[in-house]
Scaffold this active site. Sequence first.
Site, mmCIF file in Angstrom:
data_model
loop_
_atom_site.group_PDB
_atom_site.id
_atom_site.type_symbol
_atom_site.label_atom_id
_atom_site.label_comp_id
_atom_site.label_asym_id
_atom_site.label_seq_id
_atom_site.Cartn_x
_atom_site.Cartn_y
_atom_site.Cartn_z
ATOM 1 N N GLU A 197 1.805 -7.108 6.579
ATOM 2 C CA GLU A 197 0.951 -6.176 7.345
ATOM 3 C C GLU A 197 1.080 -6.353 8.851
ATOM 4 O O GLU A 197 0.917 -5.405 9.615
ATOM 5 C CB GLU A 197 -0.522 -6.355 6.948
ATOM 6 C CG GLU A 197 -0.871 -5.851 5.562
ATOM 7 C CD GLU A 197 -0.597 -6.862 4.454
ATOM 8 O OE1 GLU A 197 0.068 -7.889 4.716
ATOM 9 O OE2 GLU A 197 -1.047 -6.619 3.320
ATOM 10 N N GLY A 230 -0.707 -5.391 -0.131
ATOM 11 C CA GLY A 230 -1.785 -5.175 -1.090
ATOM 12 C C GLY A 230 -1.431 -5.679 -2.481
ATOM 13 O O GLY A 230 -2.316 -6.105 -3.236
ATOM 14 N N GLU A 248 -2.262 -9.191 -2.475
ATOM 15 C CA GLU A 248 -3.720 -9.347 -2.404
ATOM 16 C C GLU A 248 -4.378 -9.125 -3.765
ATOM 17 O O GLU A 248 -5.345 -9.795 -4.112
ATOM 18 C CB GLU A 248 -4.290 -8.396 -1.359
ATOM 19 C CG GLU A 248 -3.901 -8.819 0.045
ATOM 20 C CD GLU A 248 -4.539 -7.946 1.091
ATOM 21 O OE1 GLU A 248 -4.045 -6.820 1.255
ATOM 22 O OE2 GLU A 248 -5.516 -8.362 1.715
ATOM 23 N N ALA A 286 0.851 -1.182 0.000
ATOM 24 C CA ALA A 286 0.000 0.000 0.000
ATOM 25 C C ALA A 286 0.891 1.237 0.000
ATOM 26 O O ALA A 286 2.104 1.138 0.143
ATOM 27 C CB ALA A 286 -0.880 -0.020 1.233
#
Length: 697
Positions: free
Chosen positions: A125, A102, A105, A63
């Site tokens: 994370e 992310g 993901e 992110a």
Amino acid sequence: MSEAVTCEVLDGVAILTMDNPPVNALGHAVREGLWTHLGAIAQDDTVRAVILRAEGRTFPAGADVREFGSPRAAPILSQVCDRLEACSKPVIAEIHGTALGGGLELALACHFRLADKSAKMGLPEVNLGVLPGGGGTQRLPRLVGAEVALDMMLSGKPVHAQQAEATGLIDKAVNKNLRQATMATARNLIAHNAGPRPTRAQTVGLGDPAGFATAVAAARTRHATTQRVNIARIINCVEAASLLPFEVGLAMERQAFDELETGPQAVALRHAFFAERRAAKIPEREGATLREVKTIGVVGAGTMGSGIAISCLDAGFPVTLLERNSEGLEAGLAKIRTNYENSVAKGRIDAQTQSDRMARLTGSTDMQDLGAVDLVIEAVFEDETVKRDVFAQLDQVMRSGAILATNTSYLDIDALAATISRPEDVVGYHFFSPAHIMKLLEVVVGSKTDPNVVATGFALAKKLRKVPVRAGVADGFIGNRILAAYRLAADFMVEDGATPAQIDHAMRVYGFPLGPYQVLDMAGLDISWARRKRLAAVRNPKDRYVAIGDKICEKGWFGQKTGRGYYVYGGENGPIENPDVLAIIDAERLEKGIAPRSFSDDEIQMRCVAAMANEGARLLDEAVALRPSDIDVVELYGYGYPRHRGGPMMAADQLGLLTVENALKSYQPEERQFWSPSPLFAELIKNGRHFSDLNEQ
Ligand code: NAI
């Protein structure tokens, strides 16, 4: 339309390319670009398959950390992932570099995953106090099962493409020409009229419910005592993947993410992340001309010198190690050799690396051998006379423009620099023990130190893989000053009624790996005793003085190395409280007329944190530290301060500065001087500010 994502259609294949240098972080522009293009692709009948790829060195590596902690503009990542997965045409992720957080993901939400064989994939994370919030907790277990998914999410460590292929995380690790491979896959899917393969509908990872439940239970047991609140949430979400419908699991993940992200631990962990990067920003680096450092000399091959030499050898420098005599030298060289032998035995390095490193090491007992080196790091006894003597000799032999660094823990660098002809070349490089392992390096700047020498220290730290923090000259610089305050706060409590073991326990509960007395025993009680003796002459007789440590040392008990200190070592059941120390404490209380009282863990923690933050504020007042976050970095990387607390300055911010100031004031009757709050507290409180507001100034 955003340029962060482009779309090109080739033979019915839409190639979605993310381009957000340097690491394709999933900031708003990228998310919006993906969202919009995916919307258009859904409407475009000529598109029959989609490839998701990234320009530059990596698939998204996470992110955009700048967006953390504040509400994100839509579409958020989980929405993008859902749209990607819902695409009616097969979507292939083309993964290269490091697909992290992310980024991974996104790949999980694609229908097929191909990765370059050198690619790495991970979900880090956990290290920022949150959990994967883009559906990762629900999609990953469906592909790889609970054990692998939990391992990745709880360790935060990335896996290699080959491992990822073996576990089912990706379909294939591609040896060469990933572009061609994804294109061929897309064409093949089109040829077979293949539809999407949404990960949410996958069941391969859920195929063994009993095994899944066992892995979840094992993770719970393994992390039963963790203080990190996100760990249990991660485990719960992974468990939900096997028990609840996908949508419900996703909602659970969303709620956990939102709650964790604004919680104190995530705030502190993000602070730690940014604080480390901020510490590298120092005034001396602007416009600096770095001094050339290609060869390094280390004087003193004791505990620190040998560790420093290893650190320099590991970083590729040729090192000349100097000792007083051949016995000392041989002992130092043997320590280094043994270290590398152990590393080879443990598989950390190979034999070739060991011999390369040892080949760059030269031992010497002749100062003249340091005549040509670019930098000398002095690590001889912590004794002013010895150090002055060594510096005088170095001044004689070292080439002009070379750097003279001292690893002193406490001594006045300005006074040392003043004794030689080139004070501008003198700097403190304060390593921490063991020097080849501990990340912190305090770069101590004397009043005459050339800014280029300071900047060179920071550049060198990077090569040594250290975290450098700038410190001014003060007794103990940043870290040891705070340590002294921490220990004094603890000593007062011991004298007033607590036991050392109780203090240690309370601080372990707070999150330190060891309590202050365990650390003292490990480091050797004689070291702090020597400092107290050195400072005795300048101590104000009115200041409260706790003599317990001295009394212990007078018995010849220096901690682990002598088998006795605050604890007794060598027993079958590990260290136990030293009953003789408890007797010494009782005798001291009796002599001072102190009626012992009890202390709760909360009070112990509050007193220790307040003492450290107050000393930190004084260091800011005295301009020894540049900013509060630098103090936190020193504590996190040099003293085991729990990362999820962010360091003492962040901890004080989170407790509330008024609360901490009031606590300090309430302790003042015991020892006015020590507990007197730094004026910085009042100033910040008055303006509704926090220590963290000073970080960006
Ligand atoms: P140590 O006693 O293990 O090693 C000192 C070494 O210096 C000995 O091997 C001694 O033979 C050698 N030496 C003494 N005079 C010398 C001379 N004139 N020429 C060449 N070699 C000489 O001490 P340690 O613990 O390694 O400490 C060294 C320095 O590092 C001290 O200034 C200490 O305050 C500092 N320091 C120590 C830390 C620790 O945890 N031990 C942590 C950070 C700094």
